[in-house]
Each structure stands twice: as C-alpha cells, then as structure tokens.
Design an enzyme around this catalytic site. Structure first.
Site, PDB file in Angstrom:
ATOM      1  N   LYS A   1      31.104  -5.598  12.914  1.00 54.01           N
ATOM      2  CA  LYS A   1      30.931  -4.838  11.668  1.00 54.01           C
ATOM      3  C   LYS A   1      32.190  -4.002  11.488  1.00 54.01           C
ATOM      4  O   LYS A   1      32.873  -3.665  12.463  1.00 54.01           O
ATOM      5  CB  LYS A   1      29.710  -3.914  11.810  1.00 54.01           C
ATOM      6  CG  LYS A   1      29.121  -3.466  10.508  1.00 54.01           C
ATOM      7  CD  LYS A   1      28.093  -4.457   9.966  1.00 54.01           C
ATOM      8  CE  LYS A   1      27.563  -3.996   8.623  1.00 54.01           C
ATOM      9  NZ  LYS A   1      26.489  -4.853   8.118  1.00 54.01           N
TER      10      LYS A   1
ATOM     11  N   TYR B   1      13.090  -7.326  -5.368  1.00 48.84           N
ATOM     12  CA  TYR B   1      12.623  -7.949  -6.609  1.00 48.84           C
ATOM     13  C   TYR B   1      12.453  -9.464  -6.437  1.00 48.84           C
ATOM     14  O   TYR B   1      11.476 -10.058  -6.896  1.00 48.84           O
ATOM     15  CB  TYR B   1      13.554  -7.637  -7.790  1.00 48.84           C
ATOM     16  CG  TYR B   1      12.829  -7.869  -9.098  1.00 48.84           C
ATOM     17  CD1 TYR B   1      11.994  -6.889  -9.614  1.00 48.84           C
ATOM     18  CD2 TYR B   1      12.932  -9.076  -9.781  1.00 48.84           C
ATOM     19  CE1 TYR B   1      11.272  -7.104 -10.782  1.00 48.84           C
ATOM     20  CE2 TYR B   1      12.223  -9.303 -10.944  1.00 48.84           C
ATOM     21  CZ  TYR B   1      11.399  -8.307 -11.449  1.00 48.84           C
ATOM     22  OH  TYR B   1      10.676  -8.521 -12.592  1.00 48.84           O
TER      23      TYR B   1
ATOM     24  N   GLY C   1      15.122  -3.757  -5.409  1.00 51.14           N
ATOM     25  CA  GLY C   1      16.534  -4.105  -5.624  1.00 51.14           C
ATOM     26  C   GLY C   1      16.745  -5.600  -5.533  1.00 51.14           C
ATOM     27  O   GLY C   1      15.838  -6.394  -5.814  1.00 51.14           O
ATOM     28  N   ASN C   2      17.948  -5.987  -5.098  1.00 46.37           N
ATOM     29  CA  ASN C   2      18.289  -7.412  -5.045  1.00 46.37           C
ATOM     30  C   ASN C   2      17.276  -8.223  -4.260  1.00 46.37           C
ATOM     31  O   ASN C   2      16.834  -9.274  -4.701  1.00 46.37           O
ATOM     32  CB  ASN C   2      19.666  -7.572  -4.382  1.00 46.37           C
ATOM     33  CG  ASN C   2      20.769  -7.148  -5.318  1.00 46.37           C
ATOM     34  OD1 ASN C   2      20.776  -7.541  -6.479  1.00 46.37           O
ATOM     35  ND2 ASN C   2      21.671  -6.328  -4.832  1.00 46.37           N
ATOM     36  N   VAL C   3      16.905  -7.740  -3.080  1.00 45.19           N
ATOM     37  CA  VAL C   3      15.992  -8.510  -2.235  1.00 45.19           C
ATOM     38  C   VAL C   3      14.537  -8.243  -2.620  1.00 45.19           C
ATOM     39  O   VAL C   3      13.744  -9.177  -2.770  1.00 45.19           O
ATOM     40  CB  VAL C   3      16.209  -8.186  -0.740  1.00 45.19           C
ATOM     41  CG1 VAL C   3      15.295  -9.056   0.117  1.00 45.19           C
ATOM     42  CG2 VAL C   3      17.658  -8.410  -0.336  1.00 45.19           C
TER      43      VAL C   3
ATOM     44  N   GLY D   1      10.875  -0.626  -2.880  1.00 40.54           N
ATOM     45  CA  GLY D   1      12.266  -0.973  -3.202  1.00 40.54           C
ATOM     46  C   GLY D   1      12.341  -2.280  -3.959  1.00 40.54           C
ATOM     47  O   GLY D   1      11.981  -3.334  -3.439  1.00 40.54           O
TER      48      GLY D   1
HETATM   49  P1  NAD Z   1      19.489  -2.799  -3.182  1.00 39.69           P
HETATM   50  O1  NAD Z   1      20.354  -1.599  -3.124  1.00 39.69           O
HETATM   51  O2  NAD Z   1      19.736  -3.854  -4.194  1.00 39.69           O
HETATM   52  O3  NAD Z   1      17.952  -2.345  -3.359  1.00 39.69           O
HETATM   53  C1  NAD Z   1      17.380  -1.258  -2.743  1.00 39.69           C
HETATM   54  C2  NAD Z   1      16.326  -0.718  -3.702  1.00 39.69           C
HETATM   55  O4  NAD Z   1      15.589   0.311  -3.039  1.00 39.69           O
HETATM   56  C3  NAD Z   1      16.927  -0.070  -4.968  1.00 39.69           C
HETATM   57  O5  NAD Z   1      16.260  -0.558  -6.117  1.00 39.69           O
HETATM   58  C4  NAD Z   1      16.685   1.418  -4.764  1.00 39.69           C
HETATM   59  O6  NAD Z   1      16.519   2.117  -5.969  1.00 39.69           O
HETATM   60  C5  NAD Z   1      15.416   1.409  -3.946  1.00 39.69           C
HETATM   61  N1  NAD Z   1      15.174   2.623  -3.181  1.00 39.69           N
HETATM   62  C6  NAD Z   1      16.061   3.425  -2.558  1.00 39.69           C
HETATM   63  N2  NAD Z   1      15.438   4.470  -1.968  1.00 39.69           N
HETATM   64  C7  NAD Z   1      14.121   4.296  -2.202  1.00 39.69           C
HETATM   65  C8  NAD Z   1      12.956   5.018  -1.831  1.00 39.69           C
HETATM   66  N3  NAD Z   1      13.015   6.149  -1.137  1.00 39.69           N
HETATM   67  N4  NAD Z   1      11.750   4.539  -2.219  1.00 39.69           N
HETATM   68  C9  NAD Z   1      11.667   3.412  -2.956  1.00 39.69           C
HETATM   69  N5  NAD Z   1      12.731   2.685  -3.334  1.00 39.69           N
HETATM   70  C10 NAD Z   1      13.940   3.122  -2.970  1.00 39.69           C
HETATM   71  O7  NAD Z   1      19.509  -3.397  -1.701  1.00 39.69           O
HETATM   72  P2  NAD Z   1      19.082  -4.859  -1.246  1.00 39.69           P
HETATM   73  O8  NAD Z   1      20.278  -5.708  -1.159  1.00 39.69           O
HETATM   74  O9  NAD Z   1      17.908  -5.309  -2.044  1.00 39.69           O
HETATM   75  O10 NAD Z   1      18.620  -4.577   0.261  1.00 39.69           O
HETATM   76  C11 NAD Z   1      17.376  -3.961   0.528  1.00 39.69           C
HETATM   77  C12 NAD Z   1      17.245  -3.738   2.024  1.00 39.69           C
HETATM   78  O11 NAD Z   1      17.345  -5.000   2.709  1.00 39.69           O
HETATM   79  C13 NAD Z   1      18.332  -2.853   2.639  1.00 39.69           C
HETATM   80  O12 NAD Z   1      17.780  -2.115   3.717  1.00 39.69           O
HETATM   81  C14 NAD Z   1      19.331  -3.859   3.184  1.00 39.69           C
HETATM   82  O13 NAD Z   1      20.082  -3.318   4.252  1.00 39.69           O
HETATM   83  C15 NAD Z   1      18.399  -4.950   3.659  1.00 39.69           C
HETATM   84  N6  NAD Z   1      19.038  -6.271   3.729  1.00 39.69           N
HETATM   85  C16 NAD Z   1      19.597  -6.823   2.621  1.00 39.69           C
HETATM   86  C17 NAD Z   1      20.192  -8.093   2.720  1.00 39.69           C
HETATM   87  C18 NAD Z   1      20.799  -8.757   1.500  1.00 39.69           C
HETATM   88  O14 NAD Z   1      21.086  -9.950   1.554  1.00 39.69           O
HETATM   89  N7  NAD Z   1      20.978  -8.048   0.397  1.00 39.69           N
HETATM   90  C19 NAD Z   1      20.225  -8.760   3.937  1.00 39.69           C
HETATM   91  C20 NAD Z   1      19.623  -8.177   5.053  1.00 39.69           C
HETATM   92  C21 NAD Z   1      19.037  -6.928   4.937  1.00 39.69           C
END
Ligand code: NAD
Length: 355
Positions: A80, A184, A180-182, A178
């Site tokens: 990392k 939803y 977000g990307n994942v 949450g």
């Molecule tokens: P993202 O930033 O797109 O989405 C996160 C969502 O969580 C946002 O909509 C945000 O508003 C919401 N959020 C933040 N604080 C909150 C709270 N206190 N209560 C409710 N909602 C809250 O991130 P992502 O890419 O969807 O990733 C989500 C999680 O999955 C993260 O922990 C990330 O590390 C993990 N992850 C993501 C991936 C990936 O491919 N994107 C891979 C492995 C792990």
C-alpha cells in the site's frame, strides 16, 4: 518515531519514505509480503493529523492486502502507499510524476492502484514515470466497485444459506449502511433477488435514490444497527462492529463491503457468542482485487466475474471450518490466508534444498 515496534508492524518486508522537494511529495510505500507475487495495493492521499498516523495506516493497510489476496487465491502480495497531503488542495502533475518515480524505484515489487483520495487521472500522471500502476492502460478493468458489489452479494448469499438455511434471498430483510459505489450496487443485486431493503447514508440524495429506484425504507444513520432484519450489510465505515453496536444487533448475519469492520479481534468472537454469523470483510470484498488481477491485453470481464462469484465457496469454507474449530470466522479467514503463504514458503525451501 518508532517504525519496527508499533502494533501495526508485522514483519513488513520494506517501508520506504519518499520526498520530492519541488512538488512537496511526502509518500510512504509499505511492502508487507511478496511471497505470492508483487505487492499490489492502492495509493491513499490523506491529510493525516501527524506522520505517525500515516505510518500506522500504511503498515495496517499493506498487511490487509496480503491477507486479502492470499485468501482470494491470487498470485499477489500485499502493499500500500500513502501520500501525505490534502487531496483537494495539494495535488499537482509534478506531485504524481514524482510519486510515479518513487513507485518505479521498487522495480515492480510494488504495483500502485487508485484508493481513497486518488483518481484514475492522478495515476495516469504517475504512469508517465513507471509502468507499475494498475487500473489504467490497455486491458484495464475500470472501476472495481461493481466487481466488489458482486463479490459481496455472493458472500452474503453464502452466509444466508449457511446461517438462515435459505436457498434464496426472497423476502429476507437486509439493512444496508452506506449507499456509495459498492453499497448501491449491492442493493441492486439484493432487490433483484427479492430482498427487502432498509437503508441509511449520511447523504440524502443517496437515500432518495434507493427509496425511489429500489423501494427501500430509509432510517436515520444511528438507527441502522438495531433494525429488525435478517442481515446487516455494513458498506461505509470501519470499526462499526464494537462494544456499542454488537449488543443492539438483531440481524443473524453480518455481511458487507466495508474494510476493517471489527473494532478488534475480540469483536469477532463477540458476534459468534451472540449467534451472529460474520462474513469476514476481506473475504467477501475481494471482488475488486480479483478483477484487477485479470488486467492485461487478454482481459476478459466474464471470466473475471466468474472468479469473483467463487467468493460464495470461499465464504462457505470459512463458515464450516469456524464451526468445526469453534473459533470466529475472522480468525479462520486469517488462518487460511497465512496457511497459503506458509505452504508456498515451505515448497520454495524444499525446492531450494533439492535443487
Ligand atoms: P463510497 O465512498 O462510494 O461509499 C461510501 C458511502 O458510505 C457513501 O455514500 C457515504 O456517504 C456513506 N457513509 C459514510 N459515512 C456513513 C455513515 N456514518 N453512515 C452511513 N453511511 C455513511 O465507498 P465505496 O467504494 O462504496 O466503499 C464502501 C466500503 O467498502 C469502504 O469501506 C471501502 O473501503 C470498502 N471497499 C470498497 C471496494 C471498492 O471496490 N470500492 C473494495 C473493497 C472494499
């Protein structure tokens, strides 16, 4: 400042500090373990309160990548990088070119990727200085989030089958934290499978979309833990499974995308003692790294997504072994990840002796 003694130090192979005066680059690259292959892991840009926090973060995150790739059966090690700075104010072309030169100094031992605070555009600039960047160029997998959501969905299904004895998700209630990307993407799969959604997010527009497009029921942010649901899917923050939240959970399964969901190892055992099946985060959120591992001129999204669906079987193996050994699922995931690395080390040592 201690490097070799913090709790997060886990016999990392190398921790390198880079500085470029002209662009004010301050970066740290940690290579945790390369037994299985080059250390692949994202580049995080963050305005850390102090340098010790940045070191702790890079040590912890690089170790996590070793475990995640090993458990997913990938020939990749764990690494990392962090760039110390405010991603909204401190970015420049010079900075990412200098970061690319830093990555290049490791000669391919470390491969960088997008992470919190960095974008594909930033890494394209870094790529001017080094080829050791994933997620861009010919045969790249694009945004890994859809693959992560697909993997989480499969891990969640395995947990529902194992703990709730349900062959499909129809009629099950799932609380998603949450959107977000994942999160939803996961909600879309859950809706298609006939599950009922209870959702929350700190952003109203994310909630409105889930309510109008997916028929979800919205709840306030701090009410998500106590919902009367079958499954809780944390897809936002880390350390949300802790002394305050575990006692109020009504779900029988926890399966979500967020990294580092357990505040401590003890909380994995607390869940087990309450009869809640926890699908270890890094076991079921490995879809992104799996699809990235397929990148190259012969990239085939279909076969990559098939491998991601294999997270279902990985999760079932973990649940069965945890029950057999009467230990937490989180501990089993760590054991399996470490066993694979030890096996490869032993084979190499034997080959060296006979060769
Ligand atoms: P993202 O930033 O797109 O989405 C996160 C969502 O969580 C946002 O909509 C945000 O508003 C919401 N959020 C933040 N604080 C909150 C709270 N206190 N209560 C409710 N909602 C809250 O991130 P992502 O890419 O969807 O990733 C989500 C999680 O999955 C993260 O922990 C990330 O590390 C993990 N992850 C993501 C991936 C990936 O491919 N994107 C891979 C492995 C792990």
């Amino acid at each position: 400042m201690a490097i070799f003694t913090p709790e997060e130090f886990d016999d990392h192979e190398s921790v390198l500090f880079f500085h470029d005066k002209k662009s004010n680059l301050k970066a740290i690259i940690a290579v945790h373990d390369t037994t299985l292959g080059p250390a692949l892991g994202g580049t995080r840009m963050w305005d850390y309160d102090n340098e010790a926090d940045a070191i702790e973060d890079v040590l912890r995150l690089s170790q996590g990548m070793t475990y995640k790739s090993s458990l997913a059966g990938l020939n990749l090690g764990g690494g990392k990088s962090v760039i110390i700075g405010n991603p909204r104010e401190d970015k420049s072309e010079e900075l990412f070119e200098a970061f690319g030169r830093a990555v290049h100094q490791l000669g391919g031992t470390y491969i960088a990727a997008e992470d919190v605070g960095t974008t594909v555009e930033d890494l394209e600039i870094a790529r001017r200085s080094t080829p050791h960047i994933s997620g861009i160029g010919e045969g790249n997998a694009g945004n890994p989030s859809p693959a992560t959501a697909w993997g989480v969905f499969n891990g969640l299904k395995a947990a529902a089958h194992y703990r709730l004895k349900k062959q499909d998700l129809r009629g099950l209630k799932v609380a998603v934290q949450g959107l977000g990307n994942v999160g939803y993407g996961l909600c879309q799969y859950l809706t298609d499978a006939g599950a009922e959604l209870i959702v929350t997010d700190i952003h109203d527009n994310a909630i409105s979309r889930a309510v109008s497009e997916l028929g979800a029921t919205a709840v306030e942010v701090d009410k998500i833990y106590g919902q009367d649901v079958d499954i809780f899917a944390p897809c936002a923050l880390g350390a949300i499974l802790n002394d305050e939240t575990i006692p109020v959970l009504k779900a029988k399964v926890v399966a979500g995308a967020a990294n580092n969901q357990l505040a401590t190892t003890k909380h994995g055992r607390d869940l087990m003692n309450r009869g809640i099946l926890y699908a270890p985060d890094y076991a079921i959120n490995a879809g992104g790294i799996i699809i990235i591992s397929h990148e190259g001129p012969k990239f085939d999204r279909g076969s990559a997504m098939k491998q991601v669906a294999g997270i279902y079987d990985t999760a079932l193996d973990i649940f069965r072994r945890a029950e057999r050994e009467n230990i937490s699922t989180a501990e089993v995931a760590d054991e399996i990840a470490l066993e694979r690395i030890e096996r490869v080390k032993t084979q190499r040592a034997e080959l060296a002796l006979t060769g």
